[in-house]
Write a protein that holds these residues in place. Structure first.
Motif, PDB file in Angstrom:
ATOM      1  N   TYR A 250      94.407  67.257 107.230  1.00 45.70           N
ATOM      2  CA  TYR A 250      94.921  67.900 108.443  1.00 45.70           C
ATOM      3  C   TYR A 250      96.302  68.543 108.271  1.00 45.70           C
ATOM      4  O   TYR A 250      96.751  69.274 109.146  1.00 45.70           O
TER       5      TYR A 250
ATOM      6  N   TYR B 172      84.922  83.324 104.076  1.00 43.86           N
ATOM      7  CA  TYR B 172      84.608  81.898 104.213  1.00 43.86           C
ATOM      8  C   TYR B 172      83.157  81.628 103.827  1.00 43.86           C
ATOM      9  O   TYR B 172      82.863  80.709 103.045  1.00 43.86           O
TER      10      TYR B 172
ATOM     11  N   GLU C  71      93.454  82.410 102.726  1.00 43.50           N
ATOM     12  CA  GLU C  71      93.242  81.192 103.507  1.00 43.50           C
ATOM     13  C   GLU C  71      91.772  80.849 103.753  1.00 43.50           C
ATOM     14  O   GLU C  71      91.376  79.673 103.583  1.00 43.50           O
ATOM     15  N   PRO C  72      90.910  81.803 104.144  1.00 40.88           N
ATOM     16  CA  PRO C  72      89.522  81.436 104.455  1.00 40.88           C
ATOM     17  C   PRO C  72      88.783  80.802 103.276  1.00 40.88           C
ATOM     18  O   PRO C  72      87.993  79.862 103.464  1.00 40.88           O
TER      19      PRO C  72
ATOM     20  N   PHE D 252      88.528  72.921 101.153  1.00 41.73           N
ATOM     21  CA  PHE D 252      89.333  71.729 101.420  1.00 41.73           C
ATOM     22  C   PHE D 252      88.468  70.591 101.956  1.00 41.73           C
ATOM     23  O   PHE D 252      87.390  70.809 102.513  1.00 41.73           O
TER      24      PHE D 252
ATOM     25  N   ARG E  76      94.620  72.709 113.106  1.00 40.78           N
ATOM     26  CA  ARG E  76      94.603  71.256 112.956  1.00 40.78           C
ATOM     27  C   ARG E  76      96.008  70.712 113.143  1.00 40.78           C
ATOM     28  O   ARG E  76      96.989  71.398 112.874  1.00 40.78           O
TER      29      ARG E  76
ATOM     30  N   GLN F 162      87.125  67.792 104.415  1.00 40.84           N
ATOM     31  CA  GLN F 162      86.888  67.886 105.857  1.00 40.84           C
ATOM     32  C   GLN F 162      87.955  67.151 106.655  1.00 40.84           C
ATOM     33  O   GLN F 162      88.374  67.616 107.715  1.00 40.84           O
TER      34      GLN F 162
ATOM     35  N   ARG G 142      97.221  73.010 107.954  1.00 42.27           N
ATOM     36  CA  ARG G 142      95.972  73.761 108.023  1.00 42.27           C
ATOM     37  C   ARG G 142      95.834  74.393 109.409  1.00 42.27           C
ATOM     38  O   ARG G 142      96.241  73.795 110.416  1.00 42.27           O
TER      39      ARG G 142
ATOM     40  N   TRP H 123      90.045  79.041 100.803  1.00 47.19           N
ATOM     41  CA  TRP H 123      90.508  77.682 100.562  1.00 47.19           C
ATOM     42  C   TRP H 123      90.103  76.746 101.689  1.00 47.19           C
ATOM     43  O   TRP H 123      89.820  75.560 101.450  1.00 47.19           O
ATOM     44  N   GLU H 124      90.047  77.243 102.899  1.00 45.12           N
ATOM     45  CA  GLU H 124      89.574  76.415 104.010  1.00 45.12           C
ATOM     46  C   GLU H 124      88.135  75.959 103.783  1.00 45.12           C
ATOM     47  O   GLU H 124      87.755  74.860 104.181  1.00 45.12           O
TER      48      GLU H 124
END
Length: 229
Positions: free
Chosen positions: A157, A38, A145-146, A152, A163, A154, A160, A148-149
């Motif tokens: 929802y 991330y 995943e990290p 994305f 969320r 803010q 994800r 792309w998180e």
């Protein structure tokens, strides 16, 4: 990539007892790699991101955590795919982990189509992958995943981690106070997942580890009434 986490890439010994796994350490190792991925994405260190993703895909702790989630934590753990396999006991999980040390998931299988009832009286179709494909998907998800998180928006929802709809409701409440925003668009895309462009998804993913598997999952189809569709 030289990294102290490489010491955890493969199991040093054959797993014999599911109850002997130190889940606190397993979770910590996976969390550490995900957090580093991330942060590297935020800094746009793309070579480092790719190397960390490869480490996660090969990480033994990631495999253990994926097997746990697929065979113990997930609600659909007792629903078999086209392979007919259901992993029920600790002994079965140990055997699965040890088999996966030699498993090369380069050929995916189609999903098994089932239907679950909806509140409006209709049925919602679901595709149930095989056990091996579910584990591979969990491994790849933890690795990708990290990154792309970190990219994305803010205030998105849907689908994800951590969320849900209540977060979206809270954001709407905050934005609509004092006429900060004055309107809300409510839209429902009919058959979104049935019609979304696979080529667009693959193009947006770029050159990432596990892309060939993702391509196969998108194209695998499903089995219904003994027919491939």
């Amino acid at each position: 990539m030289k990294d102290r986490v490489q010491e955890d890439i493969g199991a040093k010994e054959t797993l014999t007892e599911w109850s002997h796994i130190d889940w606190m350490t397993v979770t910590k190792k996976v969390k550490n790699l995900r957090q580093r991925t991330y942060r590297a994405t935020q800094k746009k260190q793309w070579n480092k991101v790719r190397s960390l993703q490869k480490l996660l895909i090969r990480c033994h702790s990631n495999l253990l955590l994926s097997v746990y989630r697929v065979t113990q934590a997930n609600q659909g753990k007792r629903t078999p795919g086209v392979d007919g396999k259901v992993i029920k006991t600790p002994q079965d999980r140990v055997k699965l982990v040890n088999q996966w040390k030699e498993y090369k998931p380069w050929k995916v299988k189609p999903t098994k189509r089932i239907y679950i009832p909806k509140a409006n009286g209709k049925n919602r179709p679901l595709g149930i992958p095989t056990i091996d494909d579910r584990i591979a998907q969990a491994v790849i998800k933890n690795a990708l995943e990290p990154s792309w998180e970190a990219r994305f928006e803010q205030n998105s929802y849907g689908f994800r981690p951590g969320r849900g709809c209540h977060d979206a409701i809270e954001q709407c409440f905050a934005r609509l106070q004092n006429n900060r925003d004055t309107w809300v668009l409510d839209a429902d895309i009919k058959g979104a997942f049935d019609n979304i462009s696979h080529e667009f998804i693959l193009e947006k993913l770029g050159n990432i580890p596990g892309k060939e598997l993702i391509k196969q999952w998108l194209k695998a189809g499903y089995m219904e009434m003994s027919s491939l569709r």
